[in-house]
Structure formats: C-alpha cells, structure tokens
Design a protein around this motif. Structure first.
Motif, PDB file in Angstrom:
ATOM      1  N   ASN A 880     -16.498 -24.885 -26.364  1.00 31.47           N
ATOM      2  CA  ASN A 880     -15.766 -23.794 -27.000  1.00 31.47           C
ATOM      3  C   ASN A 880     -14.979 -24.356 -28.196  1.00 31.47           C
ATOM      4  OD1 ASN A 880     -12.857 -24.352 -26.334  1.00 31.47           O
ATOM      5  ND2 ASN A 880     -13.629 -24.178 -24.228  1.00 31.47           N
ATOM      6  N   SER A 881     -14.762 -23.460 -29.167  1.00 30.83           N
ATOM      7  CA  SER A 881     -14.108 -23.877 -30.414  1.00 30.83           C
ATOM      8  C   SER A 881     -12.616 -23.556 -30.425  1.00 30.83           C
ATOM      9  CB  SER A 881     -14.793 -23.195 -31.600  1.00 30.83           C
ATOM     10  OG  SER A 881     -14.740 -21.787 -31.456  1.00 30.83           O
ATOM     11  N   ILE A 882     -12.050 -23.285 -29.258  1.00 30.92           N
ATOM     12  CA  ILE A 882     -10.624 -22.957 -29.172  1.00 30.92           C
ATOM     13  C   ILE A 882      -9.805 -24.248 -29.306  1.00 30.92           C
ATOM     14  CG2 ILE A 882      -8.836 -21.892 -27.760  1.00 30.92           C
ATOM     15  CD1 ILE A 882     -11.112 -20.440 -26.284  1.00 30.92           C
ATOM     16  N   LYS A 883      -8.771 -24.138 -30.054  1.00 32.94           N
ATOM     17  CA  LYS A 883      -7.918 -25.312 -30.252  1.00 32.94           C
ATOM     18  C   LYS A 883      -7.300 -25.757 -28.923  1.00 32.94           C
ATOM     19  CE  LYS A 883      -6.673 -24.265 -35.029  1.00 32.94           C
ATOM     20  NZ  LYS A 883      -5.568 -23.967 -35.987  1.00 32.94           N
ATOM     21  N   SER A 884      -7.091 -27.044 -28.822  1.00 33.12           N
ATOM     22  CA  SER A 884      -6.552 -27.616 -27.592  1.00 33.12           C
ATOM     23  C   SER A 884      -5.224 -26.952 -27.215  1.00 33.12           C
ATOM     24  CB  SER A 884      -6.357 -29.125 -27.767  1.00 33.12           C
ATOM     25  OG  SER A 884      -5.818 -29.682 -26.593  1.00 33.12           O
ATOM     26  N   GLY A 885      -5.117 -26.579 -25.966  1.00 31.65           N
ATOM     27  CA  GLY A 885      -3.882 -25.965 -25.488  1.00 31.65           C
ATOM     28  C   GLY A 885      -3.842 -24.465 -25.634  1.00 31.65           C
ATOM     29  N   SER A 886      -4.840 -23.851 -26.303  1.00 30.45           N
ATOM     30  CA  SER A 886      -4.839 -22.403 -26.541  1.00 30.45           C
ATOM     31  C   SER A 886      -5.726 -21.649 -25.568  1.00 30.45           C
ATOM     32  CB  SER A 886      -5.305 -22.106 -27.970  1.00 30.45           C
ATOM     33  OG  SER A 886      -4.485 -22.753 -28.902  1.00 30.45           O
ATOM     34  N   SER A 887      -6.415 -22.358 -24.671  1.00 30.11           N
ATOM     35  CA  SER A 887      -7.344 -21.702 -23.761  1.00 30.11           C
ATOM     36  C   SER A 887      -6.652 -20.692 -22.868  1.00 30.11           C
ATOM     37  CB  SER A 887      -8.083 -22.739 -22.911  1.00 30.11           C
ATOM     38  OG  SER A 887      -8.867 -23.577 -23.713  1.00 30.11           O
ATOM     39  N   THR A 888      -5.475 -21.064 -22.359  1.00 30.70           N
ATOM     40  CA  THR A 888      -4.748 -20.154 -21.459  1.00 30.70           C
ATOM     41  C   THR A 888      -4.368 -18.871 -22.180  1.00 30.70           C
ATOM     42  OG1 THR A 888      -3.843 -22.068 -20.284  1.00 30.70           O
ATOM     43  CG2 THR A 888      -2.747 -19.944 -19.949  1.00 30.70           C
ATOM     44  N   GLU A 889      -3.887 -18.996 -23.396  1.00 34.82           N
ATOM     45  CA  GLU A 889      -3.514 -17.817 -24.177  1.00 34.82           C
ATOM     46  C   GLU A 889      -4.743 -16.969 -24.514  1.00 34.82           C
ATOM     47  OE1 GLU A 889      -1.318 -16.691 -28.420  1.00 34.82           O
ATOM     48  OE2 GLU A 889      -1.327 -18.761 -27.686  1.00 34.82           O
ATOM     49  N   PHE A 890      -5.850 -17.636 -24.865  1.00 31.94           N
ATOM     50  CA  PHE A 890      -7.090 -16.927 -25.180  1.00 31.94           C
ATOM     51  C   PHE A 890      -7.575 -16.129 -23.965  1.00 31.94           C
ATOM     52  CE2 PHE A 890     -11.602 -16.345 -25.860  1.00 31.94           C
ATOM     53  CZ  PHE A 890     -11.724 -16.114 -27.222  1.00 31.94           C
ATOM     54  N   LEU A 891      -7.524 -16.750 -22.791  1.00 29.14           N
ATOM     55  CA  LEU A 891      -7.941 -16.097 -21.558  1.00 29.14           C
ATOM     56  C   LEU A 891      -7.046 -14.896 -21.256  1.00 29.14           C
ATOM     57  CD1 LEU A 891      -9.845 -16.141 -19.103  1.00 29.14           C
ATOM     58  CD2 LEU A 891      -8.215 -17.680 -17.992  1.00 29.14           C
ATOM     59  N   LYS A 892      -5.742 -15.079 -21.484  1.00 29.19           N
ATOM     60  CA  LYS A 892      -4.811 -13.970 -21.239  1.00 29.19           C
ATOM     61  C   LYS A 892      -5.113 -12.789 -22.166  1.00 29.19           C
ATOM     62  CE  LYS A 892       0.147 -12.914 -21.109  1.00 29.19           C
ATOM     63  NZ  LYS A 892       0.021 -11.730 -21.993  1.00 29.19           N
ATOM     64  N   ASN A 893      -5.439 -13.071 -23.433  1.00 28.24           N
ATOM     65  CA  ASN A 893      -5.767 -12.001 -24.388  1.00 28.24           C
ATOM     66  C   ASN A 893      -7.023 -11.247 -23.957  1.00 28.24           C
ATOM     67  OD1 ASN A 893      -3.584 -12.470 -26.065  1.00 28.24           O
ATOM     68  ND2 ASN A 893      -4.689 -13.929 -27.352  1.00 28.24           N
ATOM     69  N   ILE A 894      -8.006 -11.982 -23.448  1.00 32.95           N
ATOM     70  CA  ILE A 894      -9.239 -11.329 -22.984  1.00 32.95           C
ATOM     71  C   ILE A 894      -8.926 -10.356 -21.859  1.00 32.95           C
ATOM     72  CG2 ILE A 894     -11.465 -11.703 -21.838  1.00 32.95           C
ATOM     73  CD1 ILE A 894     -11.615 -14.404 -23.262  1.00 32.95           C
ATOM     74  N   ILE A 895      -8.157 -10.826 -20.883  1.00 30.83           N
ATOM     75  CA  ILE A 895      -7.849  -9.964 -19.729  1.00 30.83           C
ATOM     76  C   ILE A 895      -6.984  -8.789 -20.152  1.00 30.83           C
ATOM     77  CG2 ILE A 895      -6.676  -9.913 -17.497  1.00 30.83           C
ATOM     78  CD1 ILE A 895      -7.607 -12.787 -17.053  1.00 30.83           C
ATOM     79  N   ASP A 896      -6.057  -9.019 -21.085  1.00 31.48           N
ATOM     80  CA  ASP A 896      -5.217  -7.917 -21.574  1.00 31.48           C
ATOM     81  C   ASP A 896      -6.066  -6.870 -22.300  1.00 31.48           C
ATOM     82  OD1 ASP A 896      -2.970  -9.054 -20.521  1.00 31.48           O
ATOM     83  OD2 ASP A 896      -2.291  -9.959 -22.421  1.00 31.48           O
ATOM     84  N   ASN A 897      -6.973  -7.327 -23.150  1.00 26.31           N
ATOM     85  CA  ASN A 897      -7.853  -6.395 -23.868  1.00 26.31           C
ATOM     86  C   ASN A 897      -8.764  -5.639 -22.908  1.00 26.31           C
ATOM     87  OD1 ASN A 897      -6.852  -7.058 -26.399  1.00 26.31           O
ATOM     88  ND2 ASN A 897      -8.335  -8.718 -26.718  1.00 26.31           N
ATOM     89  N   LEU A 898      -9.207  -6.339 -21.879  1.00 26.30           N
ATOM     90  CA  LEU A 898     -10.036  -5.688 -20.874  1.00 26.30           C
ATOM     91  C   LEU A 898      -9.252  -4.604 -20.148  1.00 26.30           C
ATOM     92  CD1 LEU A 898     -12.718  -5.525 -19.341  1.00 26.30           C
ATOM     93  CD2 LEU A 898     -11.876  -7.308 -17.811  1.00 26.30           C
ATOM     94  N   LYS A 899      -8.000  -4.896 -19.827  1.00 28.21           N
ATOM     95  CA  LYS A 899      -7.156  -3.883 -19.160  1.00 28.21           C
ATOM     96  C   LYS A 899      -6.980  -2.652 -20.034  1.00 28.21           C
ATOM     97  CE  LYS A 899      -4.322  -6.824 -16.149  1.00 28.21           C
ATOM     98  NZ  LYS A 899      -2.957  -7.338 -15.878  1.00 28.21           N
ATOM     99  N   LYS A 900      -6.740  -2.886 -21.329  1.00 25.70           N
ATOM    100  CA  LYS A 900      -6.560  -1.756 -22.248  1.00 25.70           C
ATOM    101  C   LYS A 900      -7.829  -0.902 -22.318  1.00 25.70           C
ATOM    102  CE  LYS A 900      -3.212  -4.171 -25.205  1.00 25.70           C
ATOM    103  NZ  LYS A 900      -3.003  -4.744 -26.558  1.00 25.70           N
ATOM    104  N   SER A 901      -8.993  -1.571 -22.437  1.00 27.84           N
ATOM    105  CA  SER A 901     -10.257  -0.836 -22.503  1.00 27.84           C
ATOM    106  C   SER A 901     -10.509  -0.074 -21.219  1.00 27.84           C
ATOM    107  CB  SER A 901     -11.419  -1.806 -22.767  1.00 27.84           C
ATOM    108  OG  SER A 901     -11.302  -2.418 -24.027  1.00 27.84           O
ATOM    109  N   MET A 902     -10.214  -0.711 -20.073  1.00 22.53           N
ATOM    110  CA  MET A 902     -10.409  -0.059 -18.784  1.00 22.53           C
ATOM    111  C   MET A 902      -9.489   1.148 -18.636  1.00 22.53           C
ATOM    112  SD  MET A 902     -12.766  -1.436 -16.921  1.00 22.53           S
ATOM    113  CE  MET A 902     -12.271  -0.632 -15.433  1.00 22.53           C
ATOM    114  N   GLN A 903      -8.253   1.040 -19.132  1.00 22.59           N
ATOM    115  CA  GLN A 903      -7.318   2.151 -19.028  1.00 22.59           C
ATOM    116  C   GLN A 903      -7.799   3.341 -19.857  1.00 22.59           C
ATOM    117  OE1 GLN A 903      -4.356   2.005 -16.991  1.00 22.59           O
ATOM    118  NE2 GLN A 903      -4.775   4.178 -17.271  1.00 22.59           N
TER     119      GLN A 903
END
Length: 937
Positions: A880-903
């Motif tokens: 993956n091309s995510i900068k070191s240390g940003s994986s957790t934040e990237f994962l959180k954004n995915i789940i947040d966006n998924l929640k918004k779409s699901m809502q």
C-alpha cells in the motif's frame, strides 16, 4: 430485313402492333413476360384467333436452337460448374467451398453467355486485351484459365448427358425454318439487340415497333443513341410530375403510406425499398390484391435459416459437440424459430405460458454469459447446473431436432428430414396469417419436389465433390445440404391474397417489368442517385474500355437503358408521383433523371420543399424540460431517484456483507453496487465477445496459483518443513496451467475456439507461467531458510468479521485472501492478493482500501501484518502507498465513509453515484434532476 415503325409516347404501342397485324398470322416477340401477357390480352379483345404466337425474345432463341441434350439452368448449373472446377483453379481463385463459388460461377457463365450473344470469338478477346494500354498480364493469364475451366465444365456435363447455353449459342446451332409459317414477325420495343438476335431476325421480314423518337435511334445498329435525353420526349401523355422529397427513409415511407389512398396509383414502382420489413408498417394497401412474395421473407425460410445457423455453428471438441452461447441467444430471440419450436415442446401450453418459459430460458442463457460460458455441451449442457424440468425439456427437444439433421449425406436424406413427422412439420411453422392468406404450404412442397430432382438427374453421384468430408463434425456437414436448400429456395416466390374492406388493390412492380405497359397514375419509390441510375459496378475480367472496343455493354449503356425505361414510363403515364430523398449527412441525392425532368418540363413539374421530420422533432421536444413547470403534473416522489432499500429481501441472514474488493463501490456508487452485488443484474447483450474476459483470466490465474501451492505444500511435507520455492519453478507453473486447461470441462465450455484462443495460448499462458515463476522467486528471496506456514485460498471458505452495527443491522466484512504466509519465529503475517491486470495509478485508493481491509479481516490486532498485491501482467509486487503511521487513520476514514453510505441507504435507498457515461447529456439524466431537486430543497 428490318422494317422500323416509330410510335409516339401518347399512343399505346401494344394496340398499334395488334391493330396493324391482327389479320395476319404473326409471331409477336416481347421483351419480357409482363408485356407479353398484356399483348395477349389486347389481341384476344379483337377476336383474332388466326394462329399467331407470342414469345419473349429469350424463349424465341430457345425455340430456334437444335439441342438434343437437356439444358442446365439456375442452381443445377452452378453446382455442376463447381463440381467440374479442379482443385488448382479453386485455389487460384480463393474458393474453399461451394458457396464461395456461387458469385464466381455467375460471373463466369454470364461472361461467356455474353460473348456468345455478341458472337465474339477467342482471338478477339486476346486482341482487345493486347491493344489496351491499361492491359496487364493478369488479364491474359486469367482468360486462359477461364478457357480451361470452360473446357473442363463442358467435359463434365457432356459426360453426364447435359449441355449449357454457352456452348450452343452459335449461329450454326440455330434453325429458323419454322418461321416461314408466319406472315409477319413483329418485335415490340426491344431496346437492345445482340449480334445473335440481329442475325436471326435479319433472315426474315421483321417489323420492329419502337416507342422512341426516330432522330435519336441508330437504324443500322438498332440501338438508342447516347444523346437521348428528356428533351426528346415529345407527344407525351404526362399531365403532372410531382416529386415528394424527404430527408430519411422513415419519413418517406410514412408519407407514402399516408397518401396512397388519395393518390390512387395503378402501379407502384419499387426499387427494393418497400420489400423490406413490410410487417413493420401500416401497409395494408401494399398487401391488398394478388402479390408475389419472395420465399426468403416467409416464416418457413426464416425458421430453416436459423436451424442452419445452429447446425453450422456446432463444433467438436474432445468428442463432445458444443453449441455457442451466441447461437442460443440469436436463436431464442428469433420469433420465427422460437414460436413454432416452443409450441412443439409444449403443445398444451397457451401463449402466456410459452412467453414465461421463454423468459426463463433467456434468463438461464444470460446467466451462463455472466459466468463467461461461451458454449454448452449438447448432452450435459453445463456441468454442475441442475436444470428446471421445462428447460431440460427444451434442450432435449433441441438435441433431438438437431440429431434428425445430423446424418445427411444426400438430397434424399435432407428431404426425409424436412418432411419427417419426428421434426417440426411445415404446417407447424407457417404462421396463421400465411396459412389463411397465402399459398405458402403448396409452394413449399413444390419447392421440395423440385429440389429433390437434384438427386434424380444423376449429375452429382458423389456429394463429397461438392461438400468435402465432415472431419468428424456430422452437424456441420449436414448444414451444408440445408444451406443448399435455402440457396435453391431464394429464387422462389409465393402468392399473397388479400382484399381490404374498400376493395382497392395496388400493384407493385419493378421498372423493367413496365416495358411496353401504360398506366394512368403511378408512384415511383426511392428515386435517388445510385438507385436510378444504379451505381457503377466493376466489370468481370475486362475493363470498360476493352468492353467498348468489343461492342459489349458498358456502364454508359446501362445508364442509357435505365434512362430510357424511366423516361418512357413517365412519358406514357398521366400522373406521376416520385418519392425521393436527399441528405448531406449520408450523401443521398435526388436522382439526376428527376433533375433532368425538372429542367425540361417546368410547367408540369412540381417539387415540395424538404420538410422537417416532425416525428423526430416531436420526440426531441418531449425530452426537453418545459420553460414553465406544469402544475397539473403530479410531483415526483422523494424516492424517485433511488432503488428502495428492503432489508427483508436485500440482506442475507439479516446481515449486510461487504468485501475488501467491493467496499469502495458501495461507498462511491450504491446504485451500481445494489444491481451487481445484491440483485446480480447485468446488461443483456445480443452477442457476447468470443474472447477471454478479464474475469476469466483472473479466475484462471487464481486457480493456477492454488494448484502450484498444493504441489508446494505436498513437497514441503516431504522435505520436513523446508519450503522448496527454488526447486522446479518452471515445472510447477507449466504443469499446473496445463492440468487446469486440459482436464477441466468448465474451461472447455468457457474458452473461445478462434484467434483469441491462439493468442491466449501463445501470449497469455506464457505470461501466466512467467508470473508464477517470478512470484516464486520473490518468495524464495523472502522465505528461504525460514520456517513458515503457507495458507493459500481454500475454495469458497470466506472469513467474516463484524465492522459495526447500524440501526440494529450488523455490517460484516467478508472475504478471503488469495495467499497468507505466517512466520512463527517473528509473529509476522503476510497477505497476498493476485491481480490479473497491470498496476494503475488511478486505482491507488481502491488498492490501499483492499489491502487494509484484508489486514483488518485476518489480523486486526497484529501490528506486524503486511499485505501486497501481485500484478500478473506487469509481474509487480505492490504494497500500500499510505504513508507510515497513517494506516489507522485511513482505516478509520473507510469505516466512517461506509457508515455514512449505509445510513443514507437505510434512510433513502440506494442512490445513483457520480459515475457517468461520457456521451451522457447531463440535463436529461436522473442524477442531474436529483442534484437540482436537492439544491432547491
């Protein structure tokens, strides 16, 4: 000796000829059968029964011939020509089968018939070719080959007791003594006389009646001078010429059908346009009265043509006979085949039941296309599929029908199959309209009897000389006989009898059939350049210059002939209505003959301005947004722009599942996600591409990799835990791929058997092999000497992990990685996913999402987990091309966006995303309307 008599256009030439010769025993010669019938009718009105005879010019020449052997004609002639054609000549002229020889045979026979008619000998041809400055050596060589082919053809048919006109049209073969019993010989309006016709008629006192101005007629050569034009039309009957001009065929036909009652024509001249798809228009007038219809437009012909398409498409692979999915799609979308076939399968069902069964059948076929099947097995259909009883009945009956046509080796075998009670009988194929209003059934059985004569004349004792061996494919060999029958049937016609309530009837004819006939009101359809006059055609063997030097008919002669026929018809008719087209877009122009009439007769000529196509403009107008809203219209519901969310139907086991590979699609385009991932709906295509799809190649790559890992795991156990990545890499890859391609029945039905398959074997397969070797090398570098656990993909065994609950609905991540490797000594976890294509920078976000979701799915608490994508085409391994240390934040954004779409899905349904077609007009899309609606609210 010729006696010429010129008749003005305002007189009836047939009446003039009868009045002058009614008291004499006369031989009347007419240019065609239509004019001959009219002449006989006039003759009978004068009670002149004095032994006169009526013949067309062609029948006159046949009657003069002294021939002891039967003449070959039409298809029998073409078949004999092909049978006599030696292999070296077939190769020279690129002829691989009989049907490729039909056009060549026609050109060959017409060419030598033309030379015989004009009494041109072989030395004259060589001389003309030699004199021409544009002559090439190929012409001399080809003419020499044609003479050899002609000699072989004569030997072939003579040995079987037949002859051909091209060998008999010489003056020594003709006998005209029988003409002495007639007091007069009268030729009525023959436009062109061949050299042979002139010689035959010159021996007797011949009266030639011509409806042409004498000043533009060559009285020695008996031909019209090229100076002929509309200015020479004098003493005409014509009172008005109205040219109706349109921009397209649709508008022209619509106007013609609308006006036909008021125009009340005695005759409609058709250049072929009106013969197409008559059932698609409200044209009861055109079908009124007695009408000859081409047999190839009948339901019988359409049925057998589709049956031939099935038989000829069947291929043999590994002792199995396979039918292409494309053939099934075209077959069961063809009403001429489907309706009688389904009635044959289910005789007790009504129309609505048959329509339901047809839709089930088409759904099954399109399901196969979604799974990349390109063929079905005639016996086992598709491995692993259990068919509904109705579908099973259809395929069994189809197999039985095809088997009835599978062992045809003679014409008699085909006749037996056509009329066999085990097949679908003609009476079951002919539709109700044809059964009530035509003599199609009678015509069909006459056709079958005529076709059966091919066996009786013993002209082709061995049909293998026409259709080479079947090479084990009995269906394809049989299809050649059925195609021969269809070619034989194309020249036939049947009668359509119908009278409308008004009792009016309209006669449809061609321009050439109007010679010597007179009408009051006529309609001429499609008077455009390229139709009248016709387009230039490349002549056979000789150039236009060479043909002119030999006094053969040239393109200029053809244009002159068409002009005369056209102008004579108009000059002898009182009211003329032409329907023309002009459009710069498709380079359509009004006929130059019409323009000439316009300039010559401005007083009686009228032409409407080119009208706008109101049908099209009204359609477009209805698509536009009105300037002011119509308050009387009901308001659109809030959910108009979405697909409804129905948890009881959409959710499996009450859970909402997403996978690492499709989670971004759900976020970006819920509408598309719903159609493809929940409803499994894809666009139905009338034809699938016979090529390997990306999905096929992707599945193949995964299966080959898994086979390699199975072998490696076996060896790993044998080597007591050491991973043998460095051993036999080439052998692993090649054996795994070969085993999968050769021993898998599913792949047998999924692969195309054409150039795409050759490309796949020569390019894709080596690429897959090299990619596996490259991946094993990577593994060798990473894991040699380290104890590891290898965990490849296992069938449909998916892992699932809950992401969150949303309004009491559990949302799960579900999927499986292609390969996992665990290193116990360091607690590292490595995840790999194979991609069959190349790396794309534009898809970077989707790649990152997929890799992170795999890590979350398998090892959510392990910080020592890493994941890669391996791109087979580019043989690249990408993290993956995510900068070191940003994986957790990237994962959180995915789940947040998924929640918004699901809502949004739960609240409003599956909405249309931002993806659009590049040709789409935004002002007319639901998406744009939805944006406007949202901004106003």
């Amino acid at each position: 000796m010729y006696n010429l008599k010129f008749i003005d256009f305002d007189q009836d030439i047939n009446h003039c000829a009868i009045i002058d010769n009614k008291l004499s025993k006369t031989l009347f010669l007419c240019p065609n059968h239509a004019s001959l019938k009219e002449l006989q009718f006039i003759y009978q009105q004068h009670d002149s029964f004095n032994g006169s005879e009526f013949l067309t010019m062609d029948n006159f020449k046949l009657k003069c011939l002294n021939i002891s052997s039967p003449l070959l004609k039409e298809e029998k002639r073409t078949l004999a020509f092909y049978a006599a054609l030696k292999p070296q000549y077939r190769e020279k002229f690129h002829i691989n089968n009989y049907f490729q020889a039909v056009k060549f045979a026609y050109d060959f026979l017409f060419f030598f018939d033309e030379l015989a008619e004009e009494m041109i000998d072989t030395p004259a041809i060589y001389e003309a070719i030699g004199k021409s400055q544009s002559a090439e050596n190929w012409q001399i060589e080809h003419f020499r080959l044609l003479l050899e082919i002609k000699k072989d053809y004569l030997e072939y048919i003579s040995a079987r007791g037949f002859t051909d006109l091209i060998f008999n049209k010489n003056i020594e073969s003709f006998n005209t003594d029988w003409l002495s019993r007639f007091q007069n010989i009268v030729v009525i309006n023959q436009f062109y006389f061949t050299a042979l016709e002139k010689r035959l008629l010159n021996k007797h006192d011949t009266h030639i009646y011509l409806q042409i101005p004498p000043e533009i007629y060559d009285k020695e050569e008996l031909c019209c001078l090229p100076e002929f034009n509309a200015a020479h039309l004098n003493h005409i009957n014509t009172k008005s010429i109205h040219n109706h001009v349109f921009s397209d065929v649709f508008s022209l036909k619509q106007s013609l059908f609308d006006q036909i009652d008021s125009l009340a024509p005695n005759l409609i001249i058709d250049f072929g346009m009106l013969q197409q798809h008559l059932e698609s228009y409200n044209c009861r007038h055109l079908l009124a009265g007695s009408k000859k219809c081409h047999f190839f437009s009948s339901s019988l012909f359409q049925f057998y043509e589709q049956l031939h398409s099935i038989l000829s498409s069947i291929i043999r692979q590994q002792n199995k006979f396979l039918i292409p999915i494309n053939t099934l799609i075209s077959t069961f979308n063809n009403k001429f085949f489907t309706q009688p076939f389904l009635r044959h399968c289910f005789p007790q069902h009504d129309t609505s039941q048959l329509e339901r069964i047809l839709e089930t059948l088409l759904s099954f076929i399109y399901t196969l296309t979604d799974r990349d099947f390109k063929y079905i097995d005639m016996i086992n259909i598709v491995p692993g599929y259990k068919l509904d009883p109705e579908l099973l009945e259809i395929f069994q009956k189809l197999h039985k029908l095809l088997d009835n046509y599978s062992d045809i080796n003679t014409i008699a075998d085909l006749i037996t199959a056509l009329i066999s009670s085990q097949c679908i009988l003609p009476e079951q194929i002919i539709n109700d309209s044809e059964n009530q209003l035509t003599d199609l059934a009678e015509t069909y059985y006459d056709l079958v009897e005529d076709f059966s004569s091919l066996d009786k004349i013993n002209l082709f004792p061995d049909w293998n000389s026409i259709f080479p061996g079947n090479n084990g494919n009995k269906y394809f060999y049989s299809s050649q006989f059925l195609r021969l029958f269809l070619e034989f049937a194309k020249s036939k016609s049947y009668s359509y009898q119908k009278t409308d309530n008004s009792g009016k009837t309209w006669q449809i004819s061609t321009l050439h059939n109007t010679r010597n006939l007179h009408f009051k009101n006529i309609i001429i359809a499609d008077t455009i350049e390229g139709v009248i006059p016709p387009n230039r055609q490349t002549p056979f063997l000789l150039s236009e210059f060479q043909r002119k030097s030999l006094k053969l008919i040239t393109y200029d002669d053809i244009v002159l002939r068409e002009k005369y026929y056209f102008f004579r018809l108009i000059a002898t008719s009182e009211y003329v209505h032409c329907f023309s087209r002009t459009s710069p877009a498709d380079r359509t122009e009004i006929s130059s003959f019409i323009e000439e009439l316009h300039l010559t007769f401005p007083d009686i000529y009228q032409q409407n301005d080119l009208p706008h196509t109101t049908l099209f403009s009204e359609l477009c107008q209805n698509l536009l947004t009105p300037e002011s809203p119509d308050l009387s219209l009901p308001l659109l519901p809030d959910n108009f722009f979405t697909l409804p969310y129905q948890p009881e139907h959409d959710l499996k086991e009450g859970n909402f599942y997403v996978s690492p590979s499709n989670i971004t699609r759900l976020i970006d385009n819920p509408f598309s996600y719903y159609l493809e991932n929940l409803l499994y709906i894809k666009e139905r295509k009338l034809e699938i591409e016979m090529d390997y799809t990306p999905l096929q190649i992707g599945n193949l790559v995964h299966n080959v990799f898994n086979n390699v890992w199975e072998r490696i795991l076996e060896l790993k156990a044998a080597y007591k835990g050491q991973q043998p990545f460095c051993y036999n890499q080439q052998n692993y890859a090649e054996r795994a791929l070969q085993n999968l391609l050769q021993n898998n029945l599913t792949i047998l039905l999924q692969k195309p058997y054409n150039y795409s398959d050759r490309y796949f074997n020569r390019v894709i397969c080596p690429m897959i092999t090299e990619a596996i070797i490259e991946f094993l090398k990577i593994c060798d570098q990473k894991y040699t000497g380290i104890p590891i656990n290898i965990l490849p993909e296992k069938g449909n065994r998916n892992l699932k992990r809950k992401l969150f609950d949303l309004e009491k609905i559990p949302v799960f991540l579900k999927g499986r990685a292609d390969l996992r490797i665990e290193i116990p000594s360091s607690s590292e976890k490595h995840i790999y996913d194979y991609k069959s294509g190349k790396y794309s920078k534009s898809s970077e976000n989707a790649y990152n999402t997929q890799l992170l979701m795999y890590k979350y799915l398998y090892y959510p608490q392990n910080d020592l987990t890493d994941s890669w994508l391996f791109f087979v085409t580019g043989q690249e391994l990408k993290n993956n091309s995510i900068k070191s240390g940003s994986s957790t934040e990237f994962l959180k954004n995915i789940i947040d966006n998924l929640k918004k779409s699901m809502q949004i899905i739960i609240d409003a349904g599956f909405q249309i995303g931002d993806k659009k077609d590049r040709y789409e007009n935004e002002s007319l899309t639901r998406r744009e309307l939805a944006k406007q609606k949202g901004s106003k609210s």
